[in-house]
Structures are given as structure tokens and as C-alpha cells.
Design a protein around this motif. Structure first.
Motif, short mmCIF file in Angstrom:
data_model
loop_
_atom_site.label_atom_id
_atom_site.label_comp_id
_atom_site.label_asym_id
_atom_site.label_seq_id
_atom_site.Cartn_x
_atom_site.Cartn_y
_atom_site.Cartn_z
N GLU A 47 -9.52 5.76 -10.67
CA GLU A 47 -8.73 6.16 -9.51
C GLU A 47 -7.56 7.01 -10.00
OE1 GLU A 47 -7.49 2.66 -7.40
OE2 GLU A 47 -9.53 2.00 -7.00
N ALA A 48 -6.76 7.46 -9.03
CA ALA A 48 -5.57 8.24 -9.36
C ALA A 48 -4.54 7.34 -10.02
CB ALA A 48 -4.98 8.86 -8.10
N VAL A 49 -4.04 7.74 -11.14
CA VAL A 49 -3.00 7.01 -11.87
C VAL A 49 -1.91 8.00 -12.28
CG1 VAL A 49 -2.44 5.74 -13.99
CG2 VAL A 49 -4.55 5.21 -12.74
N ARG A 50 -0.65 7.67 -12.01
CA ARG A 50 0.53 8.41 -12.46
C ARG A 50 0.27 9.81 -13.01
NH1 ARG A 50 2.33 4.97 -16.91
NH2 ARG A 50 0.96 3.28 -16.40
N GLY A 51 0.47 10.79 -12.20
CA GLY A 51 0.30 12.17 -12.65
C GLY A 51 -1.16 12.49 -12.95
N PRO A 52 -2.07 12.15 -11.99
CA PRO A 52 -3.48 12.43 -12.26
C PRO A 52 -3.69 13.92 -12.52
CG PRO A 52 -3.14 11.89 -9.92
CD PRO A 52 -1.87 11.58 -10.64
N GLY A 53 -4.52 14.23 -13.49
CA GLY A 53 -4.77 15.63 -13.83
C GLY A 53 -3.77 16.14 -14.84
N THR A 56 0.83 -1.22 0.00
CA THR A 56 0.00 0.00 0.00
C THR A 56 0.86 1.25 0.00
OG1 THR A 56 -1.74 1.22 1.16
CG2 THR A 56 -0.17 0.04 2.54
N GLN A 57 0.27 2.33 -0.51
CA GLN A 57 0.91 3.65 -0.47
C GLN A 57 0.46 4.46 0.74
OE1 GLN A 57 -0.02 3.94 -5.10
NE2 GLN A 57 0.99 5.81 -4.45
N THR A 58 -0.61 4.01 1.41
CA THR A 58 -1.17 4.80 2.51
C THR A 58 -1.49 3.88 3.69
OG1 THR A 58 -3.46 4.59 1.76
CG2 THR A 58 -2.22 6.47 0.90
N GLY A 74 0.90 9.56 3.50
CA GLY A 74 1.19 8.47 2.57
C GLY A 74 2.14 8.86 1.46
N ALA A 75 2.38 7.87 0.61
CA ALA A 75 3.29 8.07 -0.53
C ALA A 75 2.46 8.18 -1.79
CB ALA A 75 4.28 6.91 -0.62
N GLY A 76 2.07 9.39 -2.11
CA GLY A 76 1.27 9.63 -3.31
C GLY A 76 1.28 11.12 -3.57
N GLY A 85 3.83 1.88 -6.88
CA GLY A 85 2.43 2.16 -6.56
C GLY A 85 1.76 2.87 -7.71
N PHE A 86 2.27 4.06 -8.03
CA PHE A 86 1.76 4.85 -9.16
C PHE A 86 0.29 5.19 -9.02
CE2 PHE A 86 5.19 2.02 -10.76
CZ PHE A 86 6.15 2.99 -10.94
N GLY A 87 -0.21 5.21 -7.79
CA GLY A 87 -1.60 5.56 -7.55
C GLY A 87 -2.46 4.36 -7.21
N SER A 88 -2.13 3.22 -7.79
CA SER A 88 -3.03 2.07 -7.64
C SER A 88 -2.98 1.43 -6.26
CB SER A 88 -2.69 1.00 -8.69
OG SER A 88 -1.44 0.43 -8.41
N LYS A 89 -2.01 1.83 -5.43
CA LYS A 89 -1.96 1.29 -4.07
C LYS A 89 -2.34 2.34 -3.03
CE LYS A 89 1.26 -2.35 -5.38
NZ LYS A 89 2.69 -2.70 -5.51
N LEU A 90 -2.96 3.43 -3.50
CA LEU A 90 -3.47 4.42 -2.55
C LEU A 90 -4.73 3.90 -1.87
CD1 LEU A 90 -3.10 7.55 -4.87
CD2 LEU A 90 -1.85 7.22 -2.73
N TYR A 91 -5.54 3.17 -2.62
CA TYR A 91 -6.88 2.78 -2.19
C TYR A 91 -6.87 1.35 -1.63
CZ TYR A 91 -8.14 6.42 -5.62
OH TYR A 91 -8.25 7.56 -6.34
MO1 MOS Z 1 0.22 9.11 -7.35
S1 MOS Z 1 -1.15 8.69 -8.85
O1 MOS Z 1 -0.61 10.39 -6.59
O2 MOS Z 1 0.39 7.76 -6.40
#
Ligand code: MOS
Length: 710
Positions: free
Chosen positions: A341-347, A203-205, A498-500, A234-240
């Protein structure tokens, strides 16, 4: 120590296999193995389910379905996002393709996987809406983005500026579904004993996933321990919180035995988040000498009713260039797909891909150098917030990049430079990324025997957090990096954001430096004025028989005046050269230069590595990556790494990554900002603009695949 490009302190552990990841943990004794069976329809219900055959298969310990799954806490759409409960197997309804419909636990992984295939399912399939383009007319405007910013901003009258011209661009761009795809698939080892759940979780969080798990399982947060000591990307996918953690925990509790679950690579596509597909309309109006009079960015993106993720794709236009008339808007179109979900550089990634391609179109329409056009519309004040853009180094990035790349040698006329069977082109784009700050704690402890230990629940997802934490502590305490032991990503340690969001390093560094400051003060008080940590390390017990420790805290940006008085961003500029095969349309990147300003850099090596990785994602977004949904069934057609194209070594030539010497005094007391996702910002558009310069063909539907150039 701050700034030194030292090697990762966890590097030897990783290259010798002694860094133990979630699925490899052996802390809990002999585990059972769980395997998730996913729905084979995109929308409808389970009409019948028969688990008898699976239950009698060799080694099977448990088969969970919606009929016997334990009652769980309901999903809550909390604005804090990563602490949302995610109950599994709760109903017979199926809302997306691959949604878990059964979970089988057995003595071995192979037994669990084989038995999962023996669960007999009959579906009641319903027609679903799976295709954004065909449902775009149902777009619903959004007042608020998932990160809390307004969904719409409006200044002046964009329509009037577009009518007045004299030069305008009004174009539509599409950016596709993307997946994070960390190298380590999502995995969890759950251990339930003495009314307490311990999860070894990728996980990132940590703190947020702990709450999410506790609420899902109906436990108090202090009944749950999360350990994420090593995470393979992670790249966002392990935030959730995702299914593998919840199902492992449910089964471990029910069986009173540890259970481990890893997603297969295909399940990483169905059971974690994706970046939503987007349709962008970008409008630009300018005077003949290139002064922007109006800019607009409308984004329509895919969402799921159950859990809307409203990615901030149009926000890049809000702070990048001055213009009196402005309009940015987001709307969502609900489809029967899993929640995005958030993925690598969301936005920024999709937003800049569209917006900075439009800026290039404007440069050609005006016959102005694309670098010059950006410089001309640079601004020191955030055009929408009305506060200074602290650390605004965009012009420095543009000039330094142009010089290093040799921008003055660019072909001025598209399609004009031919080398053998290839057309050669140069392209560039600007980059901007929001700098965030979230509540984060860190504790520093000096043991009586002189060991210095740093702890925070911030995970190191492969980015270098262990190393930069050691550097910050060493610098702040005036000791060597090798004298610091860093322990991360455990829920017993002070909670972090967390790491995101590219914020882990700056959040942690601020908290850690404050903790060290207190330790320094305590030592000076106890051991006499002028005494430093170094002076007492050999004999800590003399002054502090129990050792000495202190906690530091980084406050959230909502409470930090720096984030009210300034518009906090990082900046970059990217320059690319491509060669396009005249016969096949194949685009090859030949070289690329990225110049970035992200405040003070804590570790020149790990920062550069991250920026380089980001630049590669940028290339990928322009030329390679896209996940495709079958519009009939709602499944990911290319949901594996064989067909979901990502760049490999042969796609990426030598790329130059330059960090400007920088220090942002208005970001925080250390001058540090985030670098993690900055590298992707503008890089994709630099490549797309180079393709236009090479061929004279403007592709607005990303990625730029061969057929679009023929
Ligand atoms: Mo990044 S998509 O905020 O882990």
C-alpha cells in the motif's frame, strides 16, 4: 492569518487527554471487545478449525471464522483505491502470513485475546514465493501505475545515449519493505442500531472508507456513518479499509452491541499495508561537462495478485532533470505476501533514494560538484510532458541550502576527512514531489448567534488541519481564528479526497476559501455593499434569521486546466553531514539542512513540523528502516517496534528546515501546494551520499547498516 505559525487549536485538547480517539470513544455505550487471530502460515489453507474451546471460554460472545462469517461484498479492484471493499474470513485459503483466520468477541479485551489463542487450527501449508530477489525474473511490466500515470515512458534512445557516453552510470539499488507505523494503532468502535452502522474509525479517508464499508457489508452508503474526529497519525496506512473495521462492524451487527477492535503493534505489521521492496536500475549518460544526455529508471517491485499496488517510484526521474533520451519503467513481481500500500512518500521516497544516489555517483565520475551537476541539468519545462514546471524553485533550494549548510567546506575527496576515530562526509540531493488535487467540499455556516462553524470530512491526522482550516476561514472572512469552530472527519460533512498524498491542506483550503467567498457575497447583498462578516457577527439574526451557510468545492485535477497546462510539483534540496566510526561502521548524522519550496505556506509552524518529520523519515530510509521477510515462511521477522528500527531522538541532531517564501499562482487561486511528504524527498539520498563522501564506500542496498561499511 495565512502563513502565521500559530499553535494548533486542538493542542490543548490533545495534551490534556480530551481529544478522544476511536478506541477511546464512549458514544455507543458498553462495548464488547474483539481480537483478531492471524494465520501462522504464509500460504495454504485451513485444514481444520475447532472453535469449541474458544466459544466456551469466559466472557466470549462470538467466534467468527470462514465457516460462519456473514456473506460480504466481494473485493473490487477499483481505481479509486480507498473505497475498495475488503471482505474478511471469506474462505479457507490463506494468502499471507497473519491473515485473519478467526475473530473472537468477548466482554473484555483480555478475555477476547485469551480465547483467540484457544481456537484450534490445523493448516495445510504450501510453499510460497516470499523473496523478491529470487523471483525477480518473473517481473511483469506494468502499463499503468496505481495513481493512474503510465507505467512506462520513453523518449529518444537511452541505449544509444549509454553507448555514446562518454560518462555513464548503470547501477542497481535495492530499497526495502517499509511500514507506516502511526503512533495510534488502527482501531475501530462499531455501533449498529436501527439498521444503521456508525464507526468511530482511525482513518485518513472518511467518504472512501464509508463506501468501502458499505459495500463490504452490503449496505447503502447512507446506512453508514464514519467519525474520525481525532486520528493519531496515518502515513498512508489509514487510507485503506482494513480488517479491524470490517470485523468490528460484522460483529456489532450480529450481536446488536457495540464492538471495538484495535490492532496490536505486531498486527499493524501484518494487517495494514507495507511499502513494497524494490529493485531499481538507474542509468545515466552525460557529456564531460556534466550535461545529461540520457537517463533511465527501471523499478521492479513486490506485489500481491489479489490487489496490486504499483508504486510510482520511477516517476521522479520524469520531471527532475532535462535529457533528450529517457526511459522509465515499472514492473511487478507477485509474491505470497499481503498487498503493498501507500507508505510515507510513496514513489518519491524509494525513487529518489536510488536516483539521487546515482546522480551523486555521476558527479564523482565527472569530478563535478554535485550541486553544480544538478543546476546544470535544471529545466523550466517538464522534459516529458512538455509543459512548464510551475513554481520550479529547485535551483533556489539548491543554492540556499548550499549557502546555509556551508557546502563549500565539503571534503572533495571521499574518505579524506578524519576526526579522531571518525570519517566525516558531506552529501546532498535534490527533491521533487508531485502536487495532487482531489475533489473536496467544505461548508461554512454562521449561526444566528454569530458562531462561525467550518465543516469538512477531511481528517486531521495530526498534521494541523483543524488549525489551518481556522486560519483560512479567519483570513477569508476577516475575523479572528478564535471566532472559528472547525469540525472535521465526519461523513455527514461534505466529502473530501481525504488526508493523504500531501493534499489535505491545499484541497481543503481551496474549498473553504470558496465557501467563505460566497458567504461574503451573501452578506454584502443582504446587509449592504461593503458589509463584511465582521460587521454583522454581533447581530447575524437581523439579516439571516436562520443563519447563513455556503459550500465550496475543489475540483479534481483531471478537470482542472492548471493540471493540464502545468506540471505540478514541489521542490527541495537536502544537505547532510555524517560521521562514520572507523572501528564499528556506525553512521551518525551530525547535522542536516533542508530547503523547500511548496507554494504559499498556510501555517509556518505546522508546515515546518511536517517537513522536519519528513526529513527524519529520509534519515531513517538511509540508515535505519527495513522490514525483513523470512523467505521460508513469509512472516515479518522484525515485525515490532523493538526490531523495526526507526530513528529516536539520539539519532537525530538539530536539523534545519527552511521554507522558501513562495506563492504558486498556477497551482490554485491561493497559491498553496502540499508539504506533508516533501520533507522526505531527497533527504535519504543526501545521507547516503554523505556516507560515500565520508568513507569512499558506495552502499546501494538500503538501509546502510554497519556491516555494509566494514
Ligand atoms: Mo500518504 S502515504 O499519501 O498518506
Amino acid at each position: 492569518m495565512i502563513g502565521a505559525g500559530i499553535n494548533r487549536i486542538d493542542g490543548p485538547l490533545k495534551v490534556t487527554g480530551r481529544a478522544v480517539y476511536s478506541y477511546e470513544r464512549q458514544d455507543a455505550g458498553q462495548p464488547f471487545y474483539g481480537f483478531i487471530r492471524g494465520a501462522a502460515i504464509g500460504k495454504g489453507k485451513i485444514a481444520a478449525i475447532d472453535t469449541a474451546e474458544a466459544e466456551s471460554a469466559p466472557g466470549v460472545r462470538l467466534v467468527l471464522t470462514h465457516r460462519n462469517a456473514p456473506k460480504q461484498g466481494a473485493f473490487v479492484n477499483k481505481p479509486t483505491i480507498f473505497d475498495r471493499p475488503h471482505p474478511q474470513l471469506t474462505t479457507d485459503r490463506i494468502e499471507y502470513f497473519g491473515e485473519p483466520v478467526a475473530f473472537v468477541v468477548a466482554d473484555t479485551f483480555e478475555q477476547a485475546r485469551a480465547a483467540a489463542a484457544l481456537v484450534n487450527l490445523t493448516y495445510g501449508r504450501e510453499d510460497g514465493a516470499f523473496d523478491l530477489a529470487n523471483h525477480a525474473d518473473q517481473a511483469e511490466p506494468q502499463a499503468t501505475l496505481s495513481i493512474g500515470l503510465p507505467g512506462e515512458t520513453r523518449f529518444g534512445d537511452l541505449e544509444a545515449a549509454m553507448s555514446a557516453g562518454p560518462v555513464t552510470i548503470d547501477q542497481t539499488y535495492t530499497t526495502p519493505y517499509h511500514f507506516s507505523q502511526p503512533m495510534e494503532p488502527h482501531a475501530c468502535l462499531a455501533d449498529w442500531r436501527d439498521d444503521h452502522l456508525t464507526v468511530y474509525l482511525a482513518t485518513q479517508t472518511v467518504a472512501q472508507n464509508r463506501i468501502a464499508l458499505a459495500e463490504t457489508l452490503g449496505l447503502a452508503a447512507d446506512q453508514v456513518t464514519v467519525d474520525a474526529a481525532f486520528v493519531g497519525g496515518g502515513f498512508g496506512s489509514k487510507l485503506y479499509l482494513h480488517a479491524e473495521a470490517v470485523l468490528a462492524a460484522l460483529a456489532a451487527r450480529k450481536l446488536a452491541n457495540p464492538v471495538k477492535v484495535a490492532l496490536t503493534r505486531r498486527q499493524v505489521f501484518t494487517l495494514t499495508g507495507h511499502r513494497p521492496e524494490m529493485i531499481h536500475r538507474v542509468r545515466l549518460a552525460a557529456t564531460l561537462d556534466g550535461q545529461l544526455t540520457g537517463l533511465g529508471h527501471d523499478v521492479n517491485l513486490q506485489a500481491a495478485v489479489a490487489e496490486p499496488w504499483i508504486e510510482q517510484a520511477a516517476t521522479v526521474a520524469r520531471s527532475l532533470y532535462a535529457a533528450p533520451n529517457r526511459l522509465t519503467r515499472h514492473s511487478i513481481t507477485n509474491l505470497d505476501l499481503k498487498a503493498a500500500e501507500a507508505v510515507r512518500g510513496p514513489g518519491e521516497l524509494p525513487g529518489l533514494l536510488a536516483f539521487e544516489t546515482a546522480m551523486d555517483e555521476l558527479a564523482y565520475a565527472l569530478d563535478i560538484d554535485p550541486v553544480e551537476l544538478r543546476l546544470k541539468n535544471d529545466t523550466a519545462i517538464d522534459p516529458e510532458l512538455g509543459v512548464p514546471l510551475n513554481g520550479r524553485r529547485l535551483a533556489d533550494c539548491l543554492r540556499e541550502g548550499a549557502k546555509r549548510f556551508g557546502w563549500d567546506r565539503r571534503p572533495k575527496t571521499p574518505g579524506s576527512r578524519r576526526e579522531g576515530d571518525h570519517l566525516v562526509g558531506y552529501g546532498m540531493a535534490a527533491g521533487i514531489r508531485m502536487h495532487f488535487q482531489g475533489p473536496t467540499g467544505a461548508i461554512v455556516r454562521i449561526e444566528p448567534d454569530g458562531r462561525v462553524i467550518v465543516r469538512s470530512d477531511t481528517p486531521d491526522i495530526g498534521t494541523g488541519t483543524y488549525t489551518i482550516a481556522a486560519q483560512i476561514a479567519a483570513e477569508s472572512l476577516g475575523i479572528g481564528v478564535d471566532q472559528v469552530t472547525v469540525q472535521l472527519a465526519h461523513s455527514d460533512f461534505p466529502p473530501s479526497a481525504g488526508a493523504g498524498g500531501s493534499w489535505g491542506a491545499s484541497n481543503l483550503s481551496i474549498a473553504l476559501d470558496r465557501a467563505c467567498q460566497q458567504i461574503r457575497n451573501r452578506i454584502a447583498e443582504a446587509a449592504g455593499l461593503g458589509a463584511t462578516p465582521n460587521d454583522i457577527l454581533a447581530d447575524v439574526g437581523r439579516w439571516f434569521p436562520e443563519g447563513v451557510e455556503a459550500t465550496g468545492q475543489t475540483i479534481g485535477q483531471a478537470d482542472d486546466p492548471n493540471f493540464k497546462n502545468y506540471s505540478q510539483n514541489t521542490y527541495g534540496a537536502a544537505f547532510a553531514e555524517v560521521a562514520v566510526d572507523i572501528a564499528t561502521g556506525e553512521v551518525r548524522l551530525r547535522r542536516m539542512t533542508g530547503v523547500f519550496a511548496a507554494g504559499r505556506i498556510v501555517n509556518a509552524k505546522t508546515a515546518r513540523s511536517q517537513l522536519m518529520g519528513g526529513m527524519i523519515w529520509g534519515v531513517s530510509s538511509a540508515l535505519h528502516e527495513a522490514a525483513h521477510v523470512d523467505p521460508r515462511y513469509g512472516n515479518w521477522v522484525n515485525g515490532d517496534l523493538a526490531e523495526y528500527l526507526m530513528p529516536v531522538h539520539a539519532d537525530i541532531p538539530a536539523i534545519e528546515t527552511v521554507l522558501l517564501d513562495d506563492y504558486d499562482e498556477h497551482a490554485n487561486h491561493l497559491g498553496i501546494k502540499g508539504v506533508g511528504e516533501l520533507g522526505v524527498c531527497g533527504t535519504g539520498a543526501a545521507v547516503s551520499n554523505a556516507v560515500f563522501n565520508a568513507t569512499g564506500i558506495r552502499v546501494r542496498d538500503f538501509p546502510i547498516t554497519l556491516s555494509k561499511l566494514l
